[in-house]
Structure formats: C-alpha cells, structure tokens
Design a protein around this motif. Structure first.
Motif, short mmCIF file in Angstrom:
data_model
loop_
_atom_site.label_atom_id
_atom_site.label_comp_id
_atom_site.label_asym_id
_atom_site.label_seq_id
_atom_site.Cartn_x
_atom_site.Cartn_y
_atom_site.Cartn_z
N ALA A 50 0.85 -1.19 0.00
CA ALA A 50 0.00 0.00 0.00
C ALA A 50 0.89 1.24 0.00
CB ALA A 50 -0.90 -0.01 1.23
N TYR A 51 0.35 2.31 -0.56
CA TYR A 51 1.10 3.57 -0.60
C TYR A 51 0.13 4.73 -0.40
CZ TYR A 51 -0.68 3.66 -5.41
OH TYR A 51 -1.49 3.65 -6.52
N VAL A 52 0.68 5.90 -0.19
CA VAL A 52 -0.12 7.11 -0.01
C VAL A 52 0.22 8.07 -1.14
CG1 VAL A 52 -0.62 9.06 1.51
CG2 VAL A 52 -0.09 6.82 2.50
N GLN A 53 -0.80 8.57 -1.80
CA GLN A 53 -0.60 9.56 -2.85
C GLN A 53 -0.92 10.92 -2.24
OE1 GLN A 53 -2.76 8.82 -6.44
NE2 GLN A 53 -1.42 10.14 -7.63
N VAL A 54 0.08 11.78 -2.18
CA VAL A 54 -0.04 13.08 -1.54
C VAL A 54 -0.27 14.15 -2.61
CG1 VAL A 54 1.09 14.74 -0.02
CG2 VAL A 54 1.54 12.29 0.26
N ASN A 55 -1.29 14.96 -2.41
CA ASN A 55 -1.61 16.05 -3.34
C ASN A 55 -1.81 15.56 -4.78
OD1 ASN A 55 -1.45 17.98 -1.29
ND2 ASN A 55 0.75 18.19 -1.57
N GLY A 56 -2.28 14.33 -4.94
CA GLY A 56 -2.56 13.81 -6.26
C GLY A 56 -1.34 13.47 -7.10
N LYS A 57 -0.15 13.59 -6.53
CA LYS A 57 1.05 13.34 -7.34
C LYS A 57 2.13 12.56 -6.59
CE LYS A 57 4.45 15.45 -10.29
NZ LYS A 57 5.03 16.61 -10.88
N SER A 58 2.64 13.13 -5.51
CA SER A 58 3.75 12.52 -4.78
C SER A 58 3.32 11.20 -4.14
CB SER A 58 4.25 13.46 -3.68
OG SER A 58 4.75 14.64 -4.26
N ILE A 59 4.21 10.24 -4.16
CA ILE A 59 3.96 8.92 -3.58
C ILE A 59 4.89 8.73 -2.40
CG2 ILE A 59 4.10 6.41 -3.99
CD1 ILE A 59 1.92 7.69 -5.66
N VAL A 60 4.32 8.27 -1.28
CA VAL A 60 5.13 7.87 -0.13
C VAL A 60 4.59 6.54 0.38
CG1 VAL A 60 5.83 10.19 0.57
CG2 VAL A 60 3.75 9.21 1.52
N TYR A 61 5.44 5.83 1.08
CA TYR A 61 5.08 4.55 1.67
C TYR A 61 5.24 4.64 3.18
CZ TYR A 61 5.38 2.48 -2.99
OH TYR A 61 5.17 2.17 -4.31
N ARG A 62 4.21 4.20 3.92
CA ARG A 62 4.32 4.16 5.37
C ARG A 62 5.03 2.87 5.77
NH1 ARG A 62 -1.88 5.27 6.91
NH2 ARG A 62 -1.97 3.40 5.62
N VAL A 63 5.93 2.98 6.72
CA VAL A 63 6.68 1.81 7.19
C VAL A 63 5.71 0.73 7.66
CG1 VAL A 63 8.30 0.99 8.94
CG2 VAL A 63 8.77 3.11 7.72
N SER A 64 4.63 1.12 8.33
CA SER A 64 3.66 0.13 8.81
C SER A 64 3.04 -0.66 7.66
CB SER A 64 2.57 0.81 9.64
OG SER A 64 1.87 1.78 8.87
N ASP A 65 2.78 0.01 6.52
CA ASP A 65 2.23 -0.69 5.35
C ASP A 65 3.26 -1.63 4.74
OD1 ASP A 65 -0.32 0.47 5.48
OD2 ASP A 65 0.34 2.22 4.31
N LEU A 66 4.51 -1.20 4.70
CA LEU A 66 5.57 -2.06 4.16
C LEU A 66 5.75 -3.29 5.03
CD1 LEU A 66 8.16 0.71 3.21
CD2 LEU A 66 6.62 -0.52 1.66
N ASP A 67 5.74 -3.09 6.35
CA ASP A 67 5.87 -4.23 7.27
C ASP A 67 4.71 -5.20 7.11
OD1 ASP A 67 8.26 -3.25 8.32
OD2 ASP A 67 7.29 -2.29 10.04
N GLU A 68 3.50 -4.66 6.95
CA GLU A 68 2.31 -5.50 6.77
C GLU A 68 2.43 -6.31 5.48
OE1 GLU A 68 -2.31 -4.63 5.79
OE2 GLU A 68 -1.48 -3.55 7.50
N TRP A 69 2.88 -5.66 4.40
CA TRP A 69 3.03 -6.33 3.11
C TRP A 69 4.08 -7.44 3.20
CZ3 TRP A 69 7.05 -6.52 -0.54
CH2 TRP A 69 6.68 -7.05 -1.80
N LEU A 70 5.21 -7.14 3.86
CA LEU A 70 6.24 -8.15 4.03
C LEU A 70 5.70 -9.35 4.81
CD1 LEU A 70 9.32 -5.88 4.82
CD2 LEU A 70 9.03 -7.36 2.80
N ALA A 71 4.99 -9.10 5.89
CA ALA A 71 4.44 -10.18 6.71
C ALA A 71 3.44 -11.03 5.92
CB ALA A 71 3.77 -9.60 7.96
N ALA A 72 2.67 -10.39 5.06
CA ALA A 72 1.66 -11.11 4.27
C ALA A 72 2.30 -11.96 3.17
CB ALA A 72 0.68 -10.12 3.64
N ASN A 73 3.57 -11.72 2.88
CA ASN A 73 4.24 -12.44 1.80
C ASN A 73 5.30 -13.41 2.29
OD1 ASN A 73 3.27 -11.46 -0.99
ND2 ASN A 73 3.34 -9.63 0.28
#
Length: 84
Positions: A50-73
């Motif tokens: 999962a990622y966050v789109q800021v102001n309709g353009k910039s992309i950032v990733y929350r560490v909590s989402d990355l950790d969740e994705w890693l755990a799910a895989n």
C-alpha cells in the motif's frame, strides 16, 4: 531515511500524519533492494505494498504498510502453497 515527518500546523490527528513515510527509493531499499521502477510498475498493476498519494502526485510509503506487506508475503518452506 525520513522515519518521522512532523505534521503541518493544523493537520488532522495521527492517522492522517505520514508517520514513518518513506520515498519510493527508500521503500524499495526497505523491502529488499527493489528499484523505484519496480514499485512504479507494481502500483500500475495494482499489486505490491500500500502507498499514499499526496496532493494527487507525490507517492510515499508508510513503514507500517511495508511491514504488513512483508508479513503477508512470508513463505514457510514445507507448508502447502509455498513456493517451489
């Protein structure tokens, strides 16, 4: 790495703050040395973390989402459904 971005004045409560937000390059390194272009391709295909789109353009990733994705895989060898 920018693990804690202070909220702007007058911002919403904690869940709207980008605590632990990483750039795509930082996120790629965090999850295993993936290139920015790989994360970009995953976003276009609707896969990956999962990622966050800021102001309709910039992309950032929350560490909590990355950790969740890693755990799910996680693949546990010997369990049914694991990779060969």
């Amino acid at each position: 790495m920018s693990h804690d971005i202070p909220p702007p004045p007058g911002s919403a409560p904690d869940d709207a703050r980008l605590r632990g937000a990483l750039s795509p390059a930082e996120a790629g390194r965090y999850i295993g040395d993936f290139k920015v272009t790989t994360l970009e391709r995953w976003r276009k295909r609707g896969i990956g973390p999962a990622y966050v789109q800021v102001n309709g353009k910039s992309i950032v990733y929350r560490v909590s989402d990355l950790d969740e994705w890693l755990a799910a895989n996680v693949v546990r060898p010997g369990e049914s459904g694991g990779a060969v």
